[in-house]
Design a protein around this motif. Structure first.
Motif, PDB file in Angstrom:
ATOM      1  N   ALA A 104       0.840  -1.191   0.000  1.00 59.65           N
ATOM      2  CA  ALA A 104       0.000   0.000   0.000  1.00 59.65           C
ATOM      3  C   ALA A 104       0.877   1.243   0.000  1.00 59.65           C
ATOM      4  N   PRO A 105       0.580   2.225  -0.850  1.00 61.81           N
ATOM      5  CA  PRO A 105       1.376   3.459  -0.863  1.00 61.81           C
ATOM      6  C   PRO A 105       1.113   4.293   0.387  1.00 61.81           C
ATOM      7  N   GLU A 106       1.952   5.288   0.584  1.00 60.05           N
ATOM      8  CA  GLU A 106       1.827   6.150   1.764  1.00 60.05           C
ATOM      9  C   GLU A 106       0.818   7.264   1.509  1.00 60.05           C
ATOM     10  N   PHE A 107      -0.158   7.385   2.400  1.00 60.21           N
ATOM     11  CA  PHE A 107      -1.141   8.465   2.337  1.00 60.21           C
ATOM     12  C   PHE A 107      -0.758   9.510   3.381  1.00 60.21           C
ATOM     13  N   LYS A 108      -0.508  10.733   2.936  1.00 60.72           N
ATOM     14  CA  LYS A 108      -0.089  11.775   3.865  1.00 60.72           C
ATOM     15  C   LYS A 108      -1.283  12.573   4.377  1.00 60.72           C
ATOM     16  N   GLU A 109      -1.145  13.040   5.595  1.00 60.42           N
ATOM     17  CA  GLU A 109      -2.215  13.854   6.198  1.00 60.42           C
ATOM     18  C   GLU A 109      -2.167  15.295   5.718  1.00 60.42           C
ATOM     19  N   GLU A 110      -0.957  15.770   5.457  1.00 60.38           N
ATOM     20  CA  GLU A 110      -0.797  17.166   5.031  1.00 60.38           C
ATOM     21  C   GLU A 110      -0.022  17.208   3.713  1.00 60.38           C
ATOM     22  N   VAL A 111      -0.252  18.288   2.960  1.00 60.22           N
ATOM     23  CA  VAL A 111       0.441  18.420   1.682  1.00 60.22           C
ATOM     24  C   VAL A 111       1.662  19.318   1.838  1.00 60.22           C
TER      25      VAL A 111
END
Length: 528
Positions: free
Chosen positions: A144-151
């Motif tokens: 699974a790829p990394e999902f970030k909380e902030e851009v």
């Protein structure tokens, strides 16, 4: 084409069609394409998988009788096994079909090397592509790829969106960004917008194929691009998009072949027209040579020293001005006069031939221009095929295509790679014929250090090298038709034909090669 969100719906729809059914057989009717025939409740259908990295796709399709010739069977160990489950990996493009005996089919629908693996006891025992390279390995694990909380505020809009959700269909994001002016949004707004965009994919899918040829799950509210086709199911739209892409690719390749030929014919005929229009120069030369002959005949009784290379006489056509006439050393004055009479005759004949040929060549040039204008407007494969049949006679007169019987009797194997033709020798004598027949700018290839076929990439009027993928494909053929066929990877040398020569008295097929480059390639049998 098979984005992760597309696979969510495809997995549901295909599972309903095949679970409880039986794997009957699998074949590859075309390069990089696998058809799996499944029988359920007395009806047979197909799973179609494309391992082409530009058209990677998996979908369910109606039954079509398999080709009986030139096909390869796959996965015989799964024949007549019941399908019990179909699963999509968590946040990764891995689809697995489970069978009653515990075997699995794992579809890898990502990267530059899509493939299908047969898994038994947590080990790959067979594969659609390059099975020898993966047998004995463990099956792929989902990542699974990394999902970030902030851009990241300094990154562009597309990168900001894929930080929040790396599973978004990236081919459509430029359209989304432009339409919604995402690049003008603050980072927090980009995050909110991306989450809303993702929710639409999950909660409100609108499967359609855009006029651009792309498959899309967003409605026009999110992406206001006209639809080529709208469907009730994702599978139907994916099937349409794939078949449309294949159609366009085949159309493009076939159209390119004809266009390139006609453009080349146009250039040749334009050059010829230009030459023929300068035929008056031949007439001027004819008059000059005839005058030389007359002036020399007026002095034919005179003696000249052996080895004399010119003679100065009075030109009675030009008020007796002095004129110097070049001479052939081995001829006397009368012999030189005859020489110039012959040259005058040849130049006059050349002029007359040019005047006769010019109208015909002009007519042919106009015909080529008409053909080019017609084919430019053809956008469907069957229309192109009909057009080629309709104009078969005139195209053949211009030199396009060839007699199928002659092709079959050709001393060389011939294959197409895009717009390029690849010729392969069949034996030592054929190798000699091939190399001597090749143009000096053609690309010549041969497996290095072992016996094998000479291979030539036909370059037409081009003086550069073909694209790297064409060289690699031809090199893999050279490796296959050599004693390196059984190797995993083999060195193949290539150079321009003009740097290949045959020593006097050398055995058939023996040559000396200069300025060669070497490429390591796996031996590959050409596709028919």
């Amino acid at each position: 084409m098979n984005n992760f969100y597309t696979l969510i719906y495809l997995n549901r729809e295909i599972k309903e069609k095949i679970c409880g059914g039986f794997f009957r057989f699998a074949i590859s009717p075309h390069k990089d394409v696998l058809h799996i025939y499944v029988e359920k409740n007395g009806e047979t259908s197909r799973l179609i998988f494309s391992a082409n990295s530009r058209e990677t796709v998996l979908f369910h399709d109606f039954y079509r009788p398999p080709k009986k010739r030139n096909v390869i069977d796959f996965f015989s160990m799964l024949e007549d096994k019941e399908i019990t489950e179909m699963q999509l990996a968590d946040k990764d493009r891995l689809v697995t079909i489970h069978f009653e005996n515990g075997d699995h089919l794992q579809f890898k629908l990502f990267s530059g090397h899509p493939n299908v693996f047969v898994i038994r006891d947590n080990e790959i025992i067979d594969a659609f592509k390059n099975p020898e390279e993966v047998k004995g390995q463990a099956p792929l694990e989902p990542h699974a790829p990394e999902f970030k909380e902030e851009v990241s505020p300094r990154r562009n809009a597309k990168n900001q969106m894929t930080e929040i959700n790396p599973l978004l269909p990236r081919n459509l994001l430029p359209y989304i960004i432009e339409e919604h002016e995402v690049d003008e949004m603050e980072p927090e707004n980009v995050k909110t917008f991306t989450n809303e965009l993702t929710e639409a994919l999950i909660e409100d899918p609108h499967p359609r194929v855009l006029k651009t040829g792309d498959f899309c799950l967003w409605s026009k509210q999110w992406l206001n691009i006209s639809s080529e086709k709208e469907c009730d199911t994702v599978n139907d739209c994916v099937a349409f998009a794939y078949k449309n892409a294949v159609h366009l690719r085949r159309l493009h390749n076939k159209k390119e072949d004809v266009l390139e030929f006609l453009e080349r014919s146009k250039a040749q005929k334009e050059s010829l027209v230009q030459q023929l229009q300068q035929a008056d120069k031949s007439l001027v030369r004819s008059e000059k040579y005839e005058k030389y002959g007359h002036l020399l005949m007026a002095h034919a009784h005179e003696e000249i020293n052996e080895g004399t290379t010119e003679l100065t006489v009075e030109d009675f056509y030009e008020d007796n001005e002095a004129i110097t006439i070049p001479l052939k050393e081995e001829k006397d004055i009368a012999g030189n006069a005859e020489y110039y009479y012959e040259k005058a005759k040849d130049a006059k004949k050349s002029y007359q031939n040019a005047r006769q040929r010019l109208p015909k060549v002009k007519q042919e040039l106009e015909q080529v221009n008409q053909l080019l204008e017609q084919i430019e407007n053809i956008d469907r494969l069957y229309d192109l095929e009909d057009w080629i049949k309709q104009h078969k006679k005139v195209l053949k007169e211009f030199g396009f295509g060839g007699d199928e019987e002659k092709q079959a009797k050709s001393p060389f194997r011939k294959y197409k790679e895009g717009k390029f033709e690849i010729w392969i020798g069949k034996n030592a004598k054929s190798n000699d014929q091939l190399t001597s027949h090749a143009h000096k700018e053609d690309i010549w290839l041969h497996a290095r250090g072992v016996g094998g076929s000479h291979v030539v990439i036909r370059m037409g009027n081009r003086k550069d090298y073909p694209p790297k993928q064409v060289i690699l494909k031809a090199a893999s053929y050279a490796a296959y038709f050599s004693k390196a066929r059984g190797m995993k990877s083999a060195p193949v040398m290539y150079t321009k034909r003009k740097y290949v020569r045959k020593p006097k008295g050398a055995a058939p097929g023996a040559v000396v090669v200069e300025r060669e480059q070497v490429q390591m390639v796996p031996p590959m049998k050409p596709e028919q």
